[in-house]
Design an enzyme around this catalytic site. Sequence first.
Site, short mmCIF file in Angstrom:
data_model
loop_
_atom_site.label_atom_id
_atom_site.label_comp_id
_atom_site.label_asym_id
_atom_site.label_seq_id
_atom_site.Cartn_x
_atom_site.Cartn_y
_atom_site.Cartn_z
N GLU A 244 34.41 -51.68 20.19
CA GLU A 244 33.95 -52.26 21.45
C GLU A 244 33.82 -51.18 22.52
O GLU A 244 32.81 -51.11 23.25
CB GLU A 244 34.91 -53.34 21.92
CG GLU A 244 34.52 -54.00 23.22
CD GLU A 244 35.48 -55.08 23.67
OE1 GLU A 244 35.35 -55.54 24.83
OE2 GLU A 244 36.36 -55.47 22.88
N HIS A 340 16.24 -39.84 44.85
CA HIS A 340 15.14 -40.76 45.13
C HIS A 340 15.03 -41.08 46.62
O HIS A 340 14.03 -41.70 47.04
CB HIS A 340 15.33 -42.08 44.38
CG HIS A 340 14.95 -42.04 42.93
ND1 HIS A 340 15.67 -41.35 41.97
CD2 HIS A 340 13.91 -42.63 42.26
CE1 HIS A 340 15.11 -41.54 40.79
NE2 HIS A 340 14.04 -42.30 40.94
N GLY A 341 16.05 -40.74 47.40
CA GLY A 341 16.04 -41.13 48.81
C GLY A 341 16.08 -42.64 48.95
O GLY A 341 16.67 -43.35 48.13
N GLY A 366 38.38 -52.77 29.02
CA GLY A 366 39.56 -51.98 29.36
C GLY A 366 39.24 -51.06 30.52
O GLY A 366 38.37 -50.19 30.42
#
Length: 381
Positions: A244, A340-341, A366
């Site tokens: 997991e 990206h601003g 967790g």
Amino acid sequence: MKSTLYGPDHEAFRATAREFLNREVVPHYLDWDEAKIVPRGIFHRLGELGVLGVQIPEEYGGGGQDSFLFSAVWMEETQRAYVNLGGLAVHMNVVLPYFLSYANEEQRRRWLPGMASGELMTAIAMTEPGTGSDLAGIATTARLDGEHWVLNGVKTFITGGIHADLVVVVARTGQGGGRRDGLSLLVVEKEMAGFTRGRNLDKVGLRTQDTAELFFDDVRVPAANLLGEEGGAFGYLTGNLPQERLGIAVAAQGAAEAALAAALEYVANRKAFGVPVASFQNTKFELASCAVEIEAGRALLEKGLAEHEAGELGPVDAAKIKIFCTEMQSRVVDRCLQLHGGYGYMREYPIARLYADARVTRIYGGTTEVLKTIIAKSFGL
């Protein structure tokens, strides 16, 4: 660095996954994101494609593959496409192993074909309003009454809870010498009286991933729906945690790589002060730093995947991998959004969705803090 982990079959599966996502998911994804759920029909299509049943034995309608790497490829490709398909990863990587390991022959015949086809989507209900990472604190109860278990309790933050046809519920069926004793797995089917779903929870990110509260009010679950041995759930749950957590790390690594790809494309085309943003030294340094972190995460992750394939990945190393990849994901996505601003804060840009989705990976499966305690215990501390 060149990966040597995947073979020709994995790469063929990757090509199929990429083509499917580009054709049937990407064009519709923003609508699904707005609706905060993916359409149920997409799981039927994935069943037809063979994605859902890749690790289910052939006699039950699956592909019969033992390798977890097919699931890893699928998760990498969904991140590359900037999409998330609801509870699919939980269905394939978290719930299915319990059925494969602990279901008896009658249960396998009853449930596995539907799980492979998409007719039966699944979820696992562990978390409760007062119990998160502390599985031993589960308060949901079930008492045996003749040929049925009578189930009562509340579960929350259940991924795939809206679409799920089968819910594996962790319930306390008895008492023992410790808090971890007396827990069992009961498979609740969607039409059972007393089983109700709450609303689709409104999350910061992962908006297409249906996440629900589930309520069990005197639900009569047939004794034949007990998965594995009574009282064995705690051992089952901890035994599946390495996979997991490895799966979460795979998605986190893929998201970091997708964020870098998005940033590279953006800075090459965006101009500031008359020149491409990519021409600034700060941009180059930030992207280079992200690339170094991503490369380190990829090396650690692929070592973990190789050990998992060999049956050698333990809980401590899985915890290390999850911590590194999810913490790295958050750092990289944050830096790429900054490049990206203001546009990076707009949801129509993939980087904004990657940013919102990243925050929970350090919590579910967790928390980073809980995983650090696991690592510390390995030192004898």
